[in-house]
Design a protein around this motif. Structure first.
Motif, PDB file in Angstrom:
ATOM      1  N   SER A  66       0.695  -1.093   0.039  1.00  0.00           N
ATOM      2  CA  SER A  66      -0.052   0.107  -0.050  1.00  0.00           C
ATOM      3  C   SER A  66       0.801   1.401  -0.050  1.00  0.00           C
ATOM      4  O   SER A  66       0.644   2.074  -0.704  1.00  0.00           O
ATOM      5  CB  SER A  66      -0.849   0.008   1.331  1.00  0.00           C
ATOM      6  N   PHE A  67       1.937   1.348   0.692  1.00  0.00           N
ATOM      7  CA  PHE A  67       2.696   2.299   1.024  1.00  0.00           C
ATOM      8  C   PHE A  67       3.615   2.588  -0.078  1.00  0.00           C
ATOM      9  O   PHE A  67       3.788   3.734  -0.578  1.00  0.00           O
ATOM     10  CB  PHE A  67       3.644   2.487   2.197  1.00  0.00           C
ATOM     11  N   LEU A  68       4.162   1.588  -0.766  1.00  0.00           N
ATOM     12  CA  LEU A  68       4.977   1.461  -2.038  1.00  0.00           C
ATOM     13  C   LEU A  68       4.028   2.500  -3.299  1.00  0.00           C
ATOM     14  O   LEU A  68       4.477   3.171  -3.848  1.00  0.00           O
ATOM     15  CB  LEU A  68       5.367   0.012  -2.396  1.00  0.00           C
ATOM     16  N   SER A  69       2.741   1.665  -3.395  1.00  0.00           N
ATOM     17  CA  SER A  69       1.970   2.176  -4.454  1.00  0.00           C
ATOM     18  C   SER A  69       1.354   3.734  -4.146  1.00  0.00           C
ATOM     19  O   SER A  69       1.454   4.324  -5.067  1.00  0.00           O
ATOM     20  CB  SER A  69       0.690   1.372  -4.304  1.00  0.00           C
ATOM     21  N   VAL A  70       1.224   4.188  -2.893  1.00  0.00           N
ATOM     22  CA  VAL A  70       0.819   5.407  -2.785  1.00  0.00           C
ATOM     23  C   VAL A  70       2.090   6.497  -2.834  1.00  0.00           C
ATOM     24  O   VAL A  70       1.941   7.507  -3.469  1.00  0.00           O
ATOM     25  CB  VAL A  70      -0.020   5.593  -1.469  1.00  0.00           C
ATOM     26  N   GLY A  71       3.177   5.560  -2.504  1.00  0.00           N
ATOM     27  CA  GLY A  71       4.602   6.475  -2.852  1.00  0.00           C
ATOM     28  C   GLY A  71       4.560   6.704  -4.252  1.00  0.00           C
ATOM     29  O   GLY A  71       5.091   7.953  -4.589  1.00  0.00           O
ATOM     30  N   ILE A  72       4.512   5.787  -5.260  1.00  0.00           N
ATOM     31  CA  ILE A  72       4.513   5.869  -6.361  1.00  0.00           C
ATOM     32  C   ILE A  72       3.365   7.053  -7.027  1.00  0.00           C
ATOM     33  O   ILE A  72       3.704   7.833  -7.870  1.00  0.00           O
ATOM     34  CB  ILE A  72       4.324   4.888  -7.317  1.00  0.00           C
ATOM     35  N   SER A  73       2.289   6.916  -6.746  1.00  0.00           N
ATOM     36  CA  SER A  73       1.176   7.749  -7.039  1.00  0.00           C
ATOM     37  C   SER A  73       1.521   9.038  -6.561  1.00  0.00           C
ATOM     38  O   SER A  73       1.331   9.985  -7.713  1.00  0.00           O
ATOM     39  CB  SER A  73      -0.064   7.529  -6.175  1.00  0.00           C
ATOM     40  N   ALA A  74       2.226   9.430  -5.608  1.00  0.00           N
ATOM     41  CA  ALA A  74       2.455  10.779  -5.103  1.00  0.00           C
ATOM     42  C   ALA A  74       3.579  11.098  -5.881  1.00  0.00           C
ATOM     43  O   ALA A  74       3.639  12.515  -6.303  1.00  0.00           O
ATOM     44  CB  ALA A  74       3.067  10.608  -3.471  1.00  0.00           C
ATOM     45  N   ALA A  75       4.740  10.281  -6.275  1.00  0.00           N
ATOM     46  CA  ALA A  75       5.575  10.792  -7.058  1.00  0.00           C
ATOM     47  C   ALA A  75       5.370  11.512  -8.238  1.00  0.00           C
ATOM     48  O   ALA A  75       5.888  12.436  -9.078  1.00  0.00           O
ATOM     49  CB  ALA A  75       6.709   9.625  -7.242  1.00  0.00           C
ATOM     50  N   VAL A  76       4.068  10.886  -8.759  1.00  0.00           N
ATOM     51  CA  VAL A  76       3.777  11.402 -10.363  1.00  0.00           C
ATOM     52  C   VAL A  76       2.615  12.428  -9.879  1.00  0.00           C
ATOM     53  O   VAL A  76       2.709  13.608 -10.697  1.00  0.00           O
ATOM     54  CB  VAL A  76       2.969  10.173 -10.986  1.00  0.00           C
ATOM     55  N   ALA A  77       1.748  12.428  -9.031  1.00  0.00           N
ATOM     56  CA  ALA A  77       0.718  13.023  -9.153  1.00  0.00           C
ATOM     57  C   ALA A  77       1.014  14.571  -8.429  1.00  0.00           C
ATOM     58  O   ALA A  77       0.344  15.562  -8.640  1.00  0.00           O
ATOM     59  CB  ALA A  77      -0.602  12.367  -8.507  1.00  0.00           C
ATOM     60  N   LEU A  78       1.802  14.243  -7.319  1.00  0.00           N
ATOM     61  CA  LEU A  78       2.086  15.614  -6.624  1.00  0.00           C
ATOM     62  C   LEU A  78       2.754  16.744  -7.633  1.00  0.00           C
ATOM     63  O   LEU A  78       2.361  17.925  -7.578  1.00  0.00           O
ATOM     64  CB  LEU A  78       2.939  15.243  -5.308  1.00  0.00           C
ATOM     65  N   PRO A  79       4.093  16.300  -7.985  1.00  0.00           N
ATOM     66  CA  PRO A  79       4.567  17.421  -9.130  1.00  0.00           C
ATOM     67  C   PRO A  79       3.728  18.029 -10.370  1.00  0.00           C
ATOM     68  O   PRO A  79       3.337  19.143 -10.332  1.00  0.00           O
ATOM     69  CB  PRO A  79       5.702  16.862  -9.588  1.00  0.00           C
ATOM     70  N   ALA A  80       2.945  16.977 -10.748  1.00  0.00           N
ATOM     71  CA  ALA A  80       1.824  17.538 -11.775  1.00  0.00           C
ATOM     72  C   ALA A  80       1.012  18.335 -11.361  1.00  0.00           C
ATOM     73  O   ALA A  80       0.657  19.414 -12.024  1.00  0.00           O
ATOM     74  CB  ALA A  80       1.157  16.133 -12.293  1.00  0.00           C
ATOM     75  N   ALA A  81       0.416  18.121 -10.181  1.00  0.00           N
ATOM     76  CA  ALA A  81      -0.681  19.051  -9.605  1.00  0.00           C
ATOM     77  C   ALA A  81      -0.075  20.420  -8.944  1.00  0.00           C
ATOM     78  O   ALA A  81      -0.891  21.374  -9.314  1.00  0.00           O
ATOM     79  CB  ALA A  81      -1.458  18.168  -8.418  1.00  0.00           C
ATOM     80  N   LEU A  82       1.154  20.257  -8.672  1.00  0.00           N
ATOM     81  CA  LEU A  82       1.823  21.793  -8.221  1.00  0.00           C
ATOM     82  C   LEU A  82       1.799  22.461  -9.376  1.00  0.00           C
ATOM     83  O   LEU A  82       1.593  23.687  -9.374  1.00  0.00           O
ATOM     84  CB  LEU A  82       2.967  21.209  -7.459  1.00  0.00           C
ATOM     85  N   TYR A  83       2.435  21.821 -10.277  1.00  0.00           N
ATOM     86  CA  TYR A  83       2.768  22.690 -11.701  1.00  0.00           C
ATOM     87  C   TYR A  83       1.401  23.126 -12.253  1.00  0.00           C
ATOM     88  O   TYR A  83       1.334  24.303 -12.593  1.00  0.00           O
ATOM     89  CB  TYR A  83       3.205  21.756 -12.718  1.00  0.00           C
ATOM     90  N   ILE A  84       0.541  22.251 -12.494  1.00  0.00           N
ATOM     91  CA  ILE A  84      -0.908  22.907 -13.184  1.00  0.00           C
ATOM     92  C   ILE A  84      -1.488  23.855 -12.222  1.00  0.00           C
ATOM     93  O   ILE A  84      -2.047  24.820 -12.652  1.00  0.00           O
ATOM     94  CB  ILE A  84      -1.724  21.561 -13.086  1.00  0.00           C
ATOM     95  N   GLY A  85      -1.451  23.686 -10.746  1.00  0.00           N
ATOM     96  CA  GLY A  85      -2.298  24.452 -10.239  1.00  0.00           C
ATOM     97  C   GLY A  85      -1.367  25.914  -9.901  1.00  0.00           C
ATOM     98  O   GLY A  85      -2.060  26.884  -9.752  1.00  0.00           O
ATOM     99  N   HIS A  86      -0.092  25.838  -9.964  1.00  0.00           N
ATOM    100  CA  HIS A  86       0.700  27.124  -9.858  1.00  0.00           C
ATOM    101  C   HIS A  86       0.587  28.025 -11.271  1.00  0.00           C
ATOM    102  O   HIS A  86       0.454  29.118 -11.041  1.00  0.00           O
ATOM    103  CB  HIS A  86       2.246  26.551  -9.564  1.00  0.00           C
ATOM    104  N   THR A  87       0.952  27.120 -12.496  1.00  0.00           N
ATOM    105  CA  THR A  87       0.688  27.809 -13.458  1.00  0.00           C
ATOM    106  C   THR A  87      -0.508  28.080 -14.126  1.00  0.00           C
ATOM    107  O   THR A  87      -0.869  28.833 -14.897  1.00  0.00           O
ATOM    108  CB  THR A  87       1.644  26.940 -14.675  1.00  0.00           C
ATOM    109  N   LYS A  88      -1.470  27.322 -13.610  1.00  0.00           N
ATOM    110  CA  LYS A  88      -3.167  27.256 -14.383  1.00  0.00           C
ATOM    111  C   LYS A  88      -2.931  26.922 -15.694  1.00  0.00           C
ATOM    112  O   LYS A  88      -3.766  27.582 -16.394  1.00  0.00           O
ATOM    113  CB  LYS A  88      -3.784  28.669 -14.114  1.00  0.00           C
ATOM    114  N   ARG A  89      -2.116  26.033 -16.033  1.00  0.00           N
ATOM    115  CA  ARG A  89      -1.977  25.753 -17.260  1.00  0.00           C
ATOM    116  C   ARG A  89      -2.582  24.273 -17.255  1.00  0.00           C
ATOM    117  O   ARG A  89      -2.405  23.482 -16.684  1.00  0.00           O
ATOM    118  CB  ARG A  89      -0.527  25.629 -17.871  1.00  0.00           C
ATOM    119  N   ALA A  90      -3.124  23.934 -18.645  1.00  0.00           N
ATOM    120  CA  ALA A  90      -3.657  22.338 -18.657  1.00  0.00           C
ATOM    121  C   ALA A  90      -4.851  21.821 -17.443  1.00  0.00           C
ATOM    122  O   ALA A  90      -4.435  20.608 -17.160  1.00  0.00           O
ATOM    123  CB  ALA A  90      -2.493  21.624 -19.006  1.00  0.00           C
ATOM    124  N   GLU A  91      -5.471  22.684 -17.166  1.00  0.00           N
ATOM    125  CA  GLU A  91      -6.133  22.432 -16.029  1.00  0.00           C
ATOM    126  C   GLU A  91      -7.285  21.290 -16.325  1.00  0.00           C
ATOM    127  O   GLU A  91      -7.634  20.531 -15.227  1.00  0.00           O
ATOM    128  CB  GLU A  91      -6.952  23.889 -15.296  1.00  0.00           C
TER     129      GLU A  91
END
Lengths: 225, 236
Positions: free
Chosen positions: B46-71
């Protein structure tokens, strides 16, 4: 080797040969989903309205439906089978209990989002409690409520596939069939159709909600948590 | 009617005492098929999987939320992620991992859980970052903050409670769904449910379900605590 290298991932003639069976399973999928979300709404709606009026209930209700949500579907089905059999009832007990948390949370959130000024204005105009609910609060809460129904429907459509293990499953039947025979065509066909069905229902509900609430300009993002 | 109630009560007591006996049996607590070993496998995957989800989703969401691009990507990926059944992903991945000689059930489960963990983390992080008051950001910019500073010192701290809530939802769902790993011949607490079902041992099924639910609730509660800590820090 279990899966031959040269075997194509999708054999079209298998799909053509089984098209009527696929359609039947799709109908079963739609029926299981509709009953689950329908009964889920019939339970959630009064509970949510009651909890909205008696706020202390929101905690226990969320706690209890959250508890239901943490029970693994597999365990729930396995446990119910000796009593309710490999039946639609077994599937629906599980499916309905997983819709409750999402639906109740969104209905309460929708009612909470009604501006206090609007509510006061309606009361000032002499609306009764019932009129206030049906003519003011519910229409204004509709977008958030529909967001909940959308998440519940999409989640249920996915969960229906798991009920293949108890002899139901709709399109999930093909996924289990392929898993048991190591044959990718039914797995892919079942998955794609299930995803397409989920996205169609999601889009249809969104369009329906926009038609019913033309005063809402921006779409409300459906939040899972 | 009274009779029915007695029967149901008796039945409930019977199951409860069988479950109680199951938990008291030392044989269920030792070795590679005991509760601690299965619990560890469950937590690990469970932790391994959520860790990988976070590694992908977190930077993507930070980028999209910050730049308001490709929302639009956030809503579409979240919807697609919810629409694809975990069960189907397991079934699709199993032949592929076998062909690639990566073993049976481990990687199919990780991939299914990884995809399941993406929507909550992605949506919550994006909504949190994107919802930070525009005037506040403008004031920070006026004070000479760079884009990176705005993100680190303003947007992430303000969005923290929502981001943590996203992780919480992801982990609880992943823990409950990791049960499916047993279907594709891997371990975890799902083994008790699948094996119990195979030999019609209701006590074992119930014990497995209780352990999974307890783990999910423990995750939920500890995250609730973390969330509160973040909120307290902000209000000071």
């Amino acid at each position: 080797m279990i899966l031959a290298q040269g075997e194509p991932l999708l054999e079209w003639d298998w799909i053509v040969r089984h098209s009527s069976q696929i359609f039947e399973r799709f109908l079963q999928h739609a029926e299981l989903t509709a009953i689950a979300v329908g009964i889920g709404l019939l339970i959630s709606f009064p509970v949510a309205v009651f909890a909205y009026r008696h706020r202390w209930l929101i905690g226990p209700v969320t706690w209890f439906t959250g508890l239901l949500y943490t029970i693994p579907s597999l365990a729930l089905f396995a446990f119910l089978v000796p009593y309710t059999g490999l039946s639609t009832t077994t599937a629906e007990i599980g499916l309905v209990s997983y819709t409750l948390l999402i639906l109740i949370r969104n209905i309460v959130a929708g009612l909470d989002g009604v501006p206090a000024d609007t509510r006061e204005a309606a009361i000032g105009m002499g609306y009764t409690k019932r009129q206030l609910l049906w003519k003011v609060e519910l229409p204004l809460a509709l977008p958030v409520m529909v967001a909940g129904i959308r998440i519940a429907s999409v989640t249920t459509i996915g969960l229906v596939t798991v009920t293949a293990l108890i002899g139901q499953g709709g399109l999930g039947y093909f996924i289990l069939l392929g898993l048991r025979r190591f044959f990718s065509t039914p797995i892919i066909a079942g998955t794609i159709l299930s995803v397409a069905f989920a996205m169609t229902v999601d889009a249809a509900l969104l369009i329906g909600q926009r038609a019913l609430t033309p005063w809402v300009r921006r779409k409300s993002p459906g939040l899972a948590s | 009617m009274g009779e029915t109630q007695v029967t149901w009560f008796g039945f409930l007591m019977e199951v409860l005492s069988a479950v109680f006996e199951w938990f008291r049996d030392p044989a269920n607590w030792s070795g590679s098929t005991g509760v601690p070993a299965r619990m560890f496998e469950h937590i690990y995957i469970s932790f391994l999987s959520v860790g990988i989800s976070a590694a992908v989703a977190l930077p993507a969401a930070l980028y999209i939320g910050h730049t308001k691009r490709a929302e639009f990507l956030v809503t579409s990926i979240a919807n697609l992620g919810r629409a694809i059944p975990s069960f189907a992903i397991l079934a699709i991945m199993l032949p592929i991992t076998i062909r690639m000689r990566l073993g049976l059930g481990f990687w199919p489960t990780v991939i299914a859980l990884f995809l399941l963990g993406i929507p909550p983390i992605l949506t919550n992080t994006y909504v949190g970052i994107q919802g930070v008051d525009a005037d506040t950001i403008e004031a920070a910019r006026g004070m000479g903050m760079t884009g990176g500073q705005v993100l680190r010192k303003l947007e992430i701290p303000l969005a923290a409670p929502l981001i943590v809530a996203g992780f919480r939802t992801a982990l609880v769902q992943v823990i409950a769904t990791a049960t499916l790993a047993a279907l594709v011949a891997w371990g975890g607490l799902g083994r008790f449910i699948i094996d119990g079902f195979a030999v019609r041992d209701e006590a074992r099924i119930a014990a497995g379900a209780i352990l999974v639910a307890a783990l999910a609730i423990a995750a939920e509660l500890s995250f609730g605590l973390v969330q509160r800590l973040f909120a307290v820090r902000l209000h000071r």
